[in-house]
Design a protein around this motif. Structure first.
Motif, PDB file in Angstrom:
ATOM      1  N   SER A  94      30.708  -1.523  -1.556  1.00  0.00           N
ATOM      2  CA  SER A  94      29.514  -1.316  -0.738  1.00  0.00           C
ATOM      3  C   SER A  94      29.755  -0.173   0.222  1.00  0.00           C
ATOM      4  CB  SER A  94      29.198  -2.567   0.091  1.00  0.00           C
ATOM      5  OG  SER A  94      28.952  -3.655  -0.755  1.00  0.00           O
ATOM      6  N   LEU A  95      28.705   0.591   0.497  1.00  0.00           N
ATOM      7  CA  LEU A  95      28.783   1.630   1.528  1.00  0.00           C
ATOM      8  C   LEU A  95      28.352   0.977   2.839  1.00  0.00           C
ATOM      9  CD1 LEU A  95      29.369   4.705   1.892  1.00  0.00           C
ATOM     10  CD2 LEU A  95      26.890   5.022   1.830  1.00  0.00           C
ATOM     11  N   MET A  96      29.233   1.039   3.847  1.00  0.00           N
ATOM     12  CA  MET A  96      29.005   0.310   5.096  1.00  0.00           C
ATOM     13  C   MET A  96      29.211   1.209   6.309  1.00  0.00           C
ATOM     14  SD  MET A  96      28.949  -3.087   4.154  1.00  0.00           S
ATOM     15  CE  MET A  96      30.051  -4.442   4.234  1.00  0.00           C
ATOM     16  N   VAL A  97      28.613   0.781   7.402  1.00  0.00           N
ATOM     17  CA  VAL A  97      28.941   1.346   8.711  1.00  0.00           C
ATOM     18  C   VAL A  97      29.961   0.391   9.339  1.00  0.00           C
ATOM     19  CG1 VAL A  97      28.066   2.038  10.979  1.00  0.00           C
ATOM     20  CG2 VAL A  97      26.574   2.219   8.953  1.00  0.00           C
ATOM     21  N   ALA A  98      31.039   0.936   9.882  1.00  0.00           N
ATOM     22  CA  ALA A  98      32.045   0.079  10.518  1.00  0.00           C
ATOM     23  C   ALA A  98      32.465   0.677  11.856  1.00  0.00           C
ATOM     24  CB  ALA A  98      33.264  -0.085   9.612  1.00  0.00           C
ATOM     25  N   VAL A  99      32.833  -0.205  12.776  1.00  0.00           N
ATOM     26  CA  VAL A  99      33.273   0.216  14.115  1.00  0.00           C
ATOM     27  C   VAL A  99      34.547  -0.544  14.480  1.00  0.00           C
ATOM     28  CG1 VAL A  99      30.915   0.683  14.915  1.00  0.00           C
ATOM     29  CG2 VAL A  99      31.924  -1.582  15.309  1.00  0.00           C
ATOM     30  N   GLN A 100      35.206  -0.089  15.540  1.00  0.00           N
ATOM     31  CA  GLN A 100      36.374  -0.834  16.007  1.00  0.00           C
ATOM     32  C   GLN A 100      35.900  -2.159  16.592  1.00  0.00           C
ATOM     33  OE1 GLN A 100      39.022   1.258  18.721  1.00  0.00           O
ATOM     34  NE2 GLN A 100      40.699  -0.118  18.143  1.00  0.00           N
ATOM     35  N   ASN A 101      36.676  -3.190  16.321  1.00  0.00           N
ATOM     36  CA  ASN A 101      36.423  -4.521  16.861  1.00  0.00           C
ATOM     37  C   ASN A 101      36.202  -4.388  18.368  1.00  0.00           C
ATOM     38  OD1 ASN A 101      36.240  -7.220  16.685  1.00  0.00           O
ATOM     39  ND2 ASN A 101      38.342  -7.558  15.969  1.00  0.00           N
ATOM     40  N   GLY A 102      35.094  -4.965  18.872  1.00  0.00           N
ATOM     41  CA  GLY A 102      34.853  -4.898  20.325  1.00  0.00           C
ATOM     42  C   GLY A 102      33.862  -3.811  20.711  1.00  0.00           C
ATOM     43  N   THR A 119      32.750  10.570   8.447  1.00  0.00           N
ATOM     44  CA  THR A 119      32.567  10.138   7.067  1.00  0.00           C
ATOM     45  C   THR A 119      32.783  11.247   6.056  1.00  0.00           C
ATOM     46  OG1 THR A 119      31.056   8.974   5.554  1.00  0.00           O
ATOM     47  CG2 THR A 119      30.070  10.646   6.986  1.00  0.00           C
ATOM     48  N   LYS A 120      33.081  10.836   4.841  1.00  0.00           N
ATOM     49  CA  LYS A 120      33.097  11.737   3.691  1.00  0.00           C
ATOM     50  C   LYS A 120      31.687  11.793   3.100  1.00  0.00           C
ATOM     51  CE  LYS A 120      35.588  10.450  -0.426  1.00  0.00           C
ATOM     52  NZ  LYS A 120      36.887   9.967  -0.947  1.00  0.00           N
ATOM     53  N   ILE A 139      30.886  14.005  11.722  1.00  0.00           N
ATOM     54  CA  ILE A 139      32.212  14.607  11.614  1.00  0.00           C
ATOM     55  C   ILE A 139      32.682  14.392  10.181  1.00  0.00           C
ATOM     56  CG2 ILE A 139      34.596  14.561  12.445  1.00  0.00           C
ATOM     57  CD1 ILE A 139      33.416  13.382  15.093  1.00  0.00           C
ATOM     58  N   LYS A 140      32.777  15.487   9.426  1.00  0.00           N
ATOM     59  CA  LYS A 140      33.146  15.384   8.018  1.00  0.00           C
ATOM     60  C   LYS A 140      34.647  15.174   7.855  1.00  0.00           C
ATOM     61  CE  LYS A 140      33.103  16.354   3.475  1.00  0.00           C
ATOM     62  NZ  LYS A 140      32.262  15.883   2.366  1.00  0.00           N
ATOM     63  N   LEU A 141      35.018  14.104   7.156  1.00  0.00           N
ATOM     64  CA  LEU A 141      36.427  13.870   6.826  1.00  0.00           C
ATOM     65  C   LEU A 141      36.563  13.765   5.311  1.00  0.00           C
ATOM     66  CD1 LEU A 141      37.506  11.193   9.493  1.00  0.00           C
ATOM     67  CD2 LEU A 141      38.012  13.644   9.508  1.00  0.00           C
ATOM     68  N   TYR A 142      37.785  13.888   4.823  1.00  0.00           N
ATOM     69  CA  TYR A 142      38.026  13.844   3.378  1.00  0.00           C
ATOM     70  C   TYR A 142      38.770  12.585   2.948  1.00  0.00           C
ATOM     71  CZ  TYR A 142      36.109  18.482   3.449  1.00  0.00           C
ATOM     72  OH  TYR A 142      35.240  19.530   3.622  1.00  0.00           O
ATOM     73  N   GLY A 143      39.192  11.771   3.913  1.00  0.00           N
ATOM     74  CA  GLY A 143      39.879  10.519   3.575  1.00  0.00           C
ATOM     75  C   GLY A 143      40.315   9.809   4.843  1.00  0.00           C
ATOM     76  N   SER A 144      40.874   8.616   4.676  1.00  0.00           N
ATOM     77  CA  SER A 144      41.379   7.802   5.798  1.00  0.00           C
ATOM     78  C   SER A 144      40.412   7.753   6.974  1.00  0.00           C
ATOM     79  CB  SER A 144      42.739   8.329   6.286  1.00  0.00           C
ATOM     80  OG  SER A 144      43.656   8.303   5.227  1.00  0.00           O
ATOM     81  N   MET A 145      39.124   7.571   6.645  1.00  0.00           N
ATOM     82  CA  MET A 145      38.101   7.481   7.690  1.00  0.00           C
ATOM     83  C   MET A 145      38.408   6.375   8.702  1.00  0.00           C
ATOM     84  SD  MET A 145      36.409   9.039   5.091  1.00  0.00           S
ATOM     85  CE  MET A 145      35.509   7.996   3.958  1.00  0.00           C
ATOM     86  N   ILE A 157      32.292   4.713  11.500  1.00  0.00           N
ATOM     87  CA  ILE A 157      32.517   5.404  10.227  1.00  0.00           C
ATOM     88  C   ILE A 157      31.503   4.907   9.205  1.00  0.00           C
ATOM     89  CG2 ILE A 157      34.981   5.762  10.652  1.00  0.00           C
ATOM     90  CD1 ILE A 157      35.540   3.416   8.673  1.00  0.00           C
ATOM     91  N   VAL A 158      31.265   5.732   8.200  1.00  0.00           N
ATOM     92  CA  VAL A 158      30.513   5.290   7.021  1.00  0.00           C
ATOM     93  C   VAL A 158      31.501   5.397   5.879  1.00  0.00           C
ATOM     94  CG1 VAL A 158      28.657   5.902   5.431  1.00  0.00           C
ATOM     95  CG2 VAL A 158      28.242   5.933   7.901  1.00  0.00           C
ATOM     96  N   ASP A 159      31.823   4.256   5.270  1.00  0.00           N
ATOM     97  CA  ASP A 159      32.860   4.256   4.221  1.00  0.00           C
ATOM     98  C   ASP A 159      32.595   3.146   3.220  1.00  0.00           C
ATOM     99  OD1 ASP A 159      35.131   4.973   2.786  1.00  0.00           O
ATOM    100  OD2 ASP A 159      36.563   4.161   4.242  1.00  0.00           O
TER     101      ASP A 159
END
Ligand code: PRT
Ligand code: MG
Length: 215
Positions: A94-102, A119-120, A139-145, A157-159
């Motif tokens: 699944s493509l999800m939005v995730a944040v740090q706990n808290g 996100t990539k 912010i474009k990243l290529y991995g380890s989001m 992040i969107v990952d």
């Protein structure tokens, strides 16, 4: 010659049984060779091993006739020149939005603040947040989001998430589900016409296998 573009790893592994149903058996495994072109038991069928995000490009330009690519990758690519006849229902996630706990995501969204999203998957992130009316800095990243929120690079992040263990191991939580993802068969539009006699039976064998799994 029929050329099929695949990526190493889960897509290759999960495509093997579908190829077998079409009578195609690779002569080597990508993990055990440095070769990028792999022959098969069929003299006129070869596999090329490319990055997952490059599969649509090889098929679009006809360097490969067929390929297998995740819906995530196909949406980012745009799908030009590609016929997408079949959801293979493999490599699901699944493509999800995730944040740090808290991190109070609901509050951040409610306040109308600009969110920094790493996100990539920039096309899908833009579309998702635009549809919610949330302003973002991408912010474009290529991995380890997963690292980005932990070191203050982004609020969210969107990952892709499958088991959820990567999020958990990095103190992240999923806060929104954007879409379910699976991999599709992609075919070059002109190859389908010019090589129909060879491609159609493969497509039929893949379709029968996928349908057989549903019953
Ligand atoms: O790895 P590389 O940078 O070469 O490219 P890639 O990540 O695009 O390729 P690959 O082979 O890893 O993935 C190919 C396709 O598999 C993707 O395009 C998706 O459609 C599909 N897929 C299915 C996944 C996952 N499941 C998945 N879990 N792709 C990536 N992941 C990653 C995710 O990004 C996250 O980092 O796995 C991690 C999360 O997994 P869990 O199980 O901990 O939740
Ligand atoms: Mg990967």
């Amino acid at each position: 010659m029929i050329t099929i573009a695949l990526s190493k790893g889960r897509i290759f592994e999960e495509t093997l049984p579908l190829l077998a149903a079409a009578g195609i058996v690779p002569s080597e495994a990508p993990e055990s060779t440095r070769k990028l072109i792999i022959g098969t038991n069929q003299a006129d069928v070869q596999l090329i091993i490319v990055r997952a995000s490059d599969v649509p490009t090889y098929v679009q330009y006809g360097a490969a006739d067929l390929g297998v690519a995740g819906k995530d990758v196909l949406i980012e690519h745009g799908g030009q020149g590609l016929y997408q006849p079949l959801d293979l229902e493999i490599a699901k996630c699944s493509l999800m939005v995730a944040v740090q706990n808290g991190f109070d995501y609901a509050e951040a969204v409610k306040q109308g603040a600009r969110l920094r999203i790493a996100t990539k998957y920039t096309e899908q992130a833009k579309e998702h947040f635009a549809s919610k009316g949330v302003h973002i800095d991408l912010i474009k990243l290529y991995g380890s989001m997963e690292l980005a929120p932990l070191v203050g690079l982004a609020d969210a992040i969107v990952d892709l998430v499958s088991t959820g263990s990567t999020l958990k191991a990095n103190d992240l939580v999923a806060v929104e589900h954007i879409r379910d993802i699976s991999s599709r068969l992609v075919i070059n539009q002109s190859a389908l016409k010019l090589k129909q006699a060879r491609i159609q039976p493969m497509l039929d064998a893949f379709t029968a296998t996928v349908n057989g799994r549903k019953n």
